[in-house]
Scaffold this motif. Structure first.
Motif, PDB file in Angstrom:
ATOM      1  N   MET A  23     -10.973   1.491  12.932  1.00 26.34           N
ATOM      2  CA  MET A  23     -10.313   1.984  11.710  1.00 26.34           C
ATOM      3  C   MET A  23     -10.318   0.874  10.653  1.00 26.34           C
ATOM      4  O   MET A  23      -9.964  -0.255  10.953  1.00 26.34           O
ATOM      5  N   ASP A  24     -10.778   1.219   9.430  1.00 29.22           N
ATOM      6  CA  ASP A  24     -10.770   0.220   8.364  1.00 29.22           C
ATOM      7  C   ASP A  24      -9.947   0.769   7.197  1.00 29.22           C
ATOM      8  O   ASP A  24      -9.524   1.925   7.202  1.00 29.22           O
ATOM      9  N   PRO A  25      -9.688  -0.063   6.165  1.00 25.99           N
ATOM     10  CA  PRO A  25      -8.786   0.362   5.089  1.00 25.99           C
ATOM     11  C   PRO A  25      -9.214   1.670   4.424  1.00 25.99           C
ATOM     12  O   PRO A  25      -8.383   2.547   4.178  1.00 25.99           O
ATOM     13  N   SER A  26     -10.520   1.848   4.150  1.00 30.97           N
ATOM     14  CA  SER A  26     -10.891   3.059   3.405  1.00 30.97           C
ATOM     15  C   SER A  26     -10.745   4.297   4.281  1.00 30.97           C
ATOM     16  O   SER A  26     -10.328   5.360   3.816  1.00 30.97           O
ATOM     17  N   ARG A  27     -11.043   4.156   5.578  1.00 30.87           N
ATOM     18  CA  ARG A  27     -10.856   5.323   6.467  1.00 30.87           C
ATOM     19  C   ARG A  27      -9.384   5.656   6.633  1.00 30.87           C
ATOM     20  O   ARG A  27      -9.003   6.806   6.788  1.00 30.87           O
ATOM     21  N   LEU A  28      -8.549   4.619   6.576  1.00 30.83           N
ATOM     22  CA  LEU A  28      -7.104   4.870   6.678  1.00 30.83           C
ATOM     23  C   LEU A  28      -6.634   5.702   5.489  1.00 30.83           C
ATOM     24  O   LEU A  28      -5.851   6.646   5.641  1.00 30.83           O
ATOM     25  N   VAL A  29      -7.132   5.359   4.291  1.00 37.81           N
ATOM     26  CA  VAL A  29      -6.718   6.090   3.094  1.00 37.81           C
ATOM     27  C   VAL A  29      -7.167   7.547   3.200  1.00 37.81           C
ATOM     28  O   VAL A  29      -6.387   8.474   2.961  1.00 37.81           O
ATOM     29  N   GLU A  30      -8.408   7.756   3.631  1.00 36.78           N
ATOM     30  CA  GLU A  30      -8.912   9.135   3.812  1.00 36.78           C
ATOM     31  C   GLU A  30      -8.021   9.891   4.787  1.00 36.78           C
ATOM     32  O   GLU A  30      -7.651  11.035   4.562  1.00 36.78           O
ATOM     33  N   PHE A  31      -7.679   9.227   5.888  1.00 35.72           N
ATOM     34  CA  PHE A  31      -6.870   9.860   6.925  1.00 35.72           C
ATOM     35  C   PHE A  31      -5.484  10.230   6.380  1.00 35.72           C
ATOM     36  O   PHE A  31      -4.960  11.312   6.633  1.00 35.72           O
ATOM     37  N   TYR A  32      -4.914   9.315   5.610  1.00 37.29           N
ATOM     38  CA  TYR A  32      -3.591   9.558   5.012  1.00 37.29           C
ATOM     39  C   TYR A  32      -3.647  10.803   4.131  1.00 37.29           C
ATOM     40  O   TYR A  32      -2.816  11.697   4.228  1.00 37.29           O
ATOM     41  N   ARG A  33      -4.659  10.852   3.254  1.00 35.32           N
ATOM     42  CA  ARG A  33      -4.781  11.997   2.320  1.00 35.32           C
ATOM     43  C   ARG A  33      -5.014  13.291   3.085  1.00 35.32           C
ATOM     44  O   ARG A  33      -4.438  14.327   2.766  1.00 35.32           O
ATOM     45  N   GLU A  34      -5.843  13.219   4.120  1.00 38.89           N
ATOM     46  CA  GLU A  34      -6.148  14.423   4.907  1.00 38.89           C
ATOM     47  C   GLU A  34      -4.867  14.943   5.588  1.00 38.89           C
ATOM     48  O   GLU A  34      -4.608  16.132   5.617  1.00 38.89           O
ATOM     49  N   LYS A  35      -4.067  14.039   6.112  1.00 34.62           N
ATOM     50  CA  LYS A  35      -2.898  14.464   6.879  1.00 34.62           C
ATOM     51  C   LYS A  35      -1.671  14.705   6.020  1.00 34.62           C
ATOM     52  O   LYS A  35      -0.864  15.577   6.300  1.00 34.62           O
ATOM     53  N   LEU A  36      -1.498  13.881   4.989  1.00 32.40           N
ATOM     54  CA  LEU A  36      -0.238  13.943   4.242  1.00 32.40           C
ATOM     55  C   LEU A  36      -0.419  14.264   2.763  1.00 32.40           C
ATOM     56  O   LEU A  36       0.555  14.281   2.002  1.00 32.40           O
ATOM     57  N   GLY A  37      -1.656  14.497   2.351  1.00 32.65           N
ATOM     58  CA  GLY A  37      -1.906  14.904   0.972  1.00 32.65           C
ATOM     59  C   GLY A  37      -1.623  13.799  -0.027  1.00 32.65           C
ATOM     60  O   GLY A  37      -1.786  12.619   0.267  1.00 32.65           O
ATOM     61  N   GLU A  38      -1.138  14.213  -1.201  1.00 29.83           N
ATOM     62  CA  GLU A  38      -0.985  13.249  -2.300  1.00 29.83           C
ATOM     63  C   GLU A  38       0.394  12.604  -2.325  1.00 29.83           C
ATOM     64  O   GLU A  38       0.750  11.918  -3.266  1.00 29.83           O
ATOM     65  N   ARG A  39       1.208  12.889  -1.309  1.00 27.38           N
ATOM     66  CA  ARG A  39       2.579  12.370  -1.416  1.00 27.38           C
ATOM     67  C   ARG A  39       2.626  10.856  -1.397  1.00 27.38           C
ATOM     68  O   ARG A  39       1.814  10.189  -0.768  1.00 27.38           O
ATOM     69  N   SER A  40       3.630  10.351  -2.108  1.00 33.16           N
ATOM     70  CA  SER A  40       3.673   8.895  -2.247  1.00 33.16           C
ATOM     71  C   SER A  40       4.266   8.236  -1.006  1.00 33.16           C
ATOM     72  O   SER A  40       5.091   8.816  -0.297  1.00 33.16           O
ATOM     73  N   LEU A  41       3.793   7.026  -0.801  1.00 31.96           N
ATOM     74  CA  LEU A  41       4.273   6.241   0.327  1.00 31.96           C
ATOM     75  C   LEU A  41       5.256   5.204  -0.209  1.00 31.96           C
ATOM     76  O   LEU A  41       4.940   4.451  -1.130  1.00 31.96           O
ATOM     77  N   ILE A  42       6.447   5.175   0.394  1.00 35.16           N
ATOM     78  CA  ILE A  42       7.452   4.182  -0.013  1.00 35.16           C
ATOM     79  C   ILE A  42       7.808   3.359   1.222  1.00 35.16           C
ATOM     80  O   ILE A  42       8.324   3.892   2.206  1.00 35.16           O
ATOM     81  N   VAL A  43       7.505   2.073   1.184  1.00 37.79           N
ATOM     82  CA  VAL A  43       7.883   1.183   2.289  1.00 37.79           C
ATOM     83  C   VAL A  43       9.162   0.474   1.863  1.00 37.79           C
ATOM     84  O   VAL A  43       9.315   0.096   0.695  1.00 37.79           O
ATOM     85  N   VAL A  44      10.101   0.335   2.791  1.00 38.20           N
ATOM     86  CA  VAL A  44      11.351  -0.368   2.468  1.00 38.20           C
ATOM     87  C   VAL A  44      11.602  -1.444   3.516  1.00 38.20           C
ATOM     88  O   VAL A  44      11.581  -1.167   4.718  1.00 38.20           O
ATOM     89  N   SER A  45      11.839  -2.666   3.065  1.00 39.88           N
ATOM     90  CA  SER A  45      12.200  -3.732   4.006  1.00 39.88           C
ATOM     91  C   SER A  45      13.099  -4.720   3.291  1.00 39.88           C
ATOM     92  O   SER A  45      13.157  -4.743   2.052  1.00 39.88           O
ATOM     93  N   ASN A  46      13.772  -5.531   4.045  1.00 36.18           N
ATOM     94  CA  ASN A  46      14.541  -6.594   3.412  1.00 36.18           C
ATOM     95  C   ASN A  46      13.583  -7.638   2.834  1.00 36.18           C
ATOM     96  O   ASN A  46      13.681  -8.043   1.692  1.00 36.18           O
ATOM     97  N   ARG A  47      12.649  -8.100   3.646  1.00 34.80           N
ATOM     98  CA  ARG A  47      11.745  -9.193   3.241  1.00 34.80           C
ATOM     99  C   ARG A  47      10.666  -8.674   2.307  1.00 34.80           C
ATOM    100  O   ARG A  47      10.068  -7.634   2.566  1.00 34.80           O
ATOM    101  N   GLU A  48      10.422  -9.378   1.218  1.00 37.52           N
ATOM    102  CA  GLU A  48       9.380  -8.946   0.284  1.00 37.52           C
ATOM    103  C   GLU A  48       8.043  -9.593   0.659  1.00 37.52           C
ATOM    104  O   GLU A  48       8.011 -10.721   1.157  1.00 37.52           O
ATOM    105  N   PRO A  49       6.939  -8.871   0.388  1.00 36.74           N
ATOM    106  CA  PRO A  49       5.633  -9.418   0.759  1.00 36.74           C
ATOM    107  C   PRO A  49       5.181 -10.558  -0.150  1.00 36.74           C
ATOM    108  O   PRO A  49       4.388 -11.392   0.255  1.00 36.74           O
TER     109      PRO A  49
END
Ligand code: F6P
Length: 498
Positions: free
Chosen positions: A1-27
Motif C-alpha cells: 500500500m502506498d500513499p496514492s493507493r491509500l487516497v483512492e481507497f479512502y475515496r472508494e470507501k468513504l467518498g468525499e467526506r473530510s478527515l479530521i485527526v485530533v491529538s494533543n501533540r501537534e505534528p
C-alpha cells in the motif's frame, strides 16, 4: 500500500467526506530561534505515524498549539498549512492556558493515565483538580472539532489517552460524524485499572467511539474486560464489539507502522548535523562497532536498565573495549514532571560513571547526546548503526524499532528489542529480550556482535519484509476498511464483521 493507493481507497470507501485527526501533540511546531521563526517535528510515535497519512489524504489535524511561535503563523481560525515547506493539509491549533496544560497534560494525562496504563512501577497520581482540567481540555478540543465538522458526516479520528472523553462529546455534538479513536499506549488488565477513580466516566467517554483501536489483541481484551467490570455493557464476541446503551463500539487491534519507503530513501541522505557526522565517521574510520538507542527521556523506555547492561557488557567482555561504542540520543520530554526531571539528571550521571569506569585512552564506551534530532538526521543515523537497542519496560508499539528496520537498507544491523513492546509481536527475528533481566540484554548484545554477517542479514531481511508489507498506509487502510464495513452493517447489528 502506498500513499496514492491509500487516497483512492479512502475515496472508494468513504467518498468525499473530510478527515479530521485530533491529538494533543501537534505534528509541526513553530518556534522562535534567535528571533526568527522556524519549525520542528516534535518527537512522537503518534505524529511519525499519522503525518504521512495526512500528507496523502489531506484534511484537518486539530492539536494543542504549544510552540513559542505557533500563534504568530496561524490565520483567524487558528489554522496553518503544513508541512510548512510543502503544504498538504491544515493544522488547526487549540490554545490551552498554562494552568490547563499543567493540570490536563502534565497532571492528568502524564501523571495519572501514562503510568497507570504502562504499569511501569511509577505510582500514578490522581488529583481531582487535574481530572477537572482533563474534562475542560477535552471539551475545548470538542469545540474545535465542532467548528470544523459542523453537520457534515466527517470522519473524526481521535488519537490517544489525552482525549478519552472526546469521542462521546463529539458524538453528542456532531451526530453525523463517524468517531474513531486509536489508543497509542498499552491498556492494562482490569485488575490494574481498578484503582483509577474516574473509570466509569473515562470508559463512558470512550464508548462514544464507533471504532476503537489498540496496537495488539491483548490490549483490546484488557479493555473489554475493564468495560465489563465498570459499566452495564454487553460483549459481542462475534463482532469484537461492546454494546452499551444500545450502541456498538467495535474494538480491534491495528498495529501501527511507519512510512517504510520514505525512511529507506531518507536514510541515504547525509545529515547536516556536522558534529554527529564527525562522531560517526570517527567511529567508522577506527573500525569500531556502533550501537545506538534513540528515546524520549521517559522512564518507560528502560534507559537506566539499558545503560546498566552496557556497563555489564564491558565487565563481562573486556575485549570489546575500544571496539564498541554506544551512542544514546535522549530527547528531553515532559520536563515539568518530577519523575522525568529526575530521570534526565540520572542518565547523565550514569553515563559519566560508566565512562569513568571503562574508558581507555581516547575511547569512551558511551556517547550521550541529550537533545532534539530531526527525523532526517535520525534516518541517516539508523542506517549507520550496527546495532539498535529498544529496551522499553512497556510500550504500546515503539516506532523506533520499525524506523531502524526501514533505514537498514543494506540489512547489516541487528535490532535488540524488548519483549514488552507491541513491535516484538510482529518482529520475532529481532533479538528479543526482557529489559528487566540485565544479563539477558548483555547476552543479546554480545550475540549480535559475534553472529556471522550472513545470519544478521537473513534476520534483517525478514524484519524488513514485515515492515515493508505492513507500513503505515496499510495500517490506515485497515482502519478505513473497518469504518466502511461498520457503516454498511449498522442496520444489521448481528452480522459478523470478520
Ligand atoms: O506514542 C505515545 C505517545 O504518548 C504519544 O501519544 C505522544 O505524542 C508521544 O508518545 C510523545 O509524548 P508527548 O506528546 O507527551 O511529547
Amino acid at each position: 500500500m502506498d500513499p496514492s493507493r491509500l487516497v483512492e481507497f479512502y475515496r472508494e470507501k468513504l467518498g468525499e467526506r473530510s478527515l479530521i485527526v485530533v491529538s494533543n501533540r501537534e505534528p509541526y511546531q513553530h518556534i522562535y530561534d534567535e528571533g526568527e521563526i522556524s519549525w520542528i517535528c516534535p518527537p512522537s510515535g503518534l505524529t511519525v505515524g499519522l503525518d504521512p497519512i495526512m500528507r496523502a489524504t489531506g484534511g484537518t489535524w486539530i492539536a494543542h498549539g504549544n510552540g513559542s511561535a505557533d500563534r504568530a503563523v496561524v490565520d483567524q481560525e487558528s489554522c496553518v498549512a503544513v508541512p510548512p515547506d510543502r503544504p498538504a493539509y491544515r493544522l488547526k491549533r487549540v490554545w490551552l492556558s498554562k494552568k490547563l496544560e499543567a493540570n490536563y497534560y502534565y497532571g492528568f494525562a502524564n501523571a495519572a493515565l501514562w503510568p497507570l496504563c504502562h504499569v511501569a512501577y511509577v505510582r500514578p497520581t490522581f488529583q481531582h483538580h487535574c481530572w477537572d482540567a482533563y474534562v475542560e481540555a477535552n471539551s475545548l478540543f470538542a469545540d474545535a472539532v465542532q467548528e470544523v465538522a459542523g453537520d457534515e458526516p466527517a470522519l473524526v479520528f481521535i488519537q490517544d489517552y489525552h482525549l478519552a472523553l472526546l469521542p462521546r462529546m463529539v458524538k453528542e455534538r456532531c451526530p453525523r460524524a463517524t468517531v474513531v479513536q486509536f489508543w497509542h499506549i498499552p491498556w492494562p488488565n482490569s485488575e490494574v485499572f481498578r484503582i483509577f477513580p474516574w473509570r466509569q466516566q473515562l470508559i463512558h467517554g470512550m464508548l462514544g467511539n464507533d471504532l476503537l483501536g489498540f496496537h495488539i489483541r491483548y490490549h483490546c481484551n484488557n479493555f473489554v474486560d475493564t468495560v465489563m467490570e465498570v459499566l452495564e455493557a454487553k460483549e459481542d464476541r462475534e463482532r469484537s464489539a461492546v454494546i452499551y446503551q444500545d450502541r456498538a463500539t467495535f474494538v480491534r487491534p491495528f498495529p501501527i507502522s511507519v512510512d517504510f519507503e520514505d525512511i529507506a530513501q531518507g536514510s541515504s541522505r547525509p545529515t547536516d548535523d556536522k558534529s554527529l557526522l564527525r562522531l560517526v565517521n570517527n567511529i567508522k574510520s577506527r573500525g569500531q562497532t556502533l550501537g545506538i538507542g534513540v528515546d524520549r527521556l521517559d522512564y518507560t523506555k528502560g534507559i537506566r536498565e539499558r545503560l546498566e547492561a552496557i556497563d555489564r557488557l564491558f565487565d563481562c567482555y573486556p575485549e570489546l573495549k575500544g571496539k564498541f561504542v554506544y551512542l544514546q540520543i535522549g530527547v528531553p520530554t515532559r520536563t515539568h514532571l518530577p519523575e522525568y526531571k529526575l530521570l534526565s539528571e540520572q542518565i547523565g550521571e550514569i553515563v559519566e560513571s560508566i565512562n569513568w569506569k571503562h574508558q581507555e585512552e581516547a575511547w569512551l564506551p558511551i556517547v550521550y547526546r541529550k537533545s532534539y534530532h530531526s527525523p532526517e538526521t535520525l534516518q541517516w543515523l539508523y542506517r549507520q548503526a550496527d546495532l539498535c537497542l529498544v529496551t522499553s519496560l512497556h510500550d504500546g508499539m515503539n516506532l523506533v524499532a520499525k524506523e531502524y528496520v526501514a533505514a537498514q537498507v543494506e540489512s547489516k544491523g541487528a535490532l535488540i528489542l524488548s519483549a514488552f513492546t507491541g513491535a516484538a509481536r510482529e518482529l520475532p527475528q529481532a533479538f528479543i529480550v526482557n529489559p528487566y533481566a540485565v544479563e539477558e540484554v548483555v547476552n543479546a548484545i554480545h550475540q549480535a556482535l559475534i553472529l556471522p554477517k550472513e545470519d544478521l542479514r537473513r534476520r534483517m531481511e525478514a524484519l524488513r519484509e514485515t515492515v515493508r508489507d505492513h507500513n503505515v498506509f496499510h495500517w490506515a487502510r485497515k482502519i478505513i476498511d473497518h469504518v466502511s464495513r461498520i457503516e454498511k452493517h449498522s442496520f444489521s447489528p448481528v452480522t459478523p464483521l470478520l
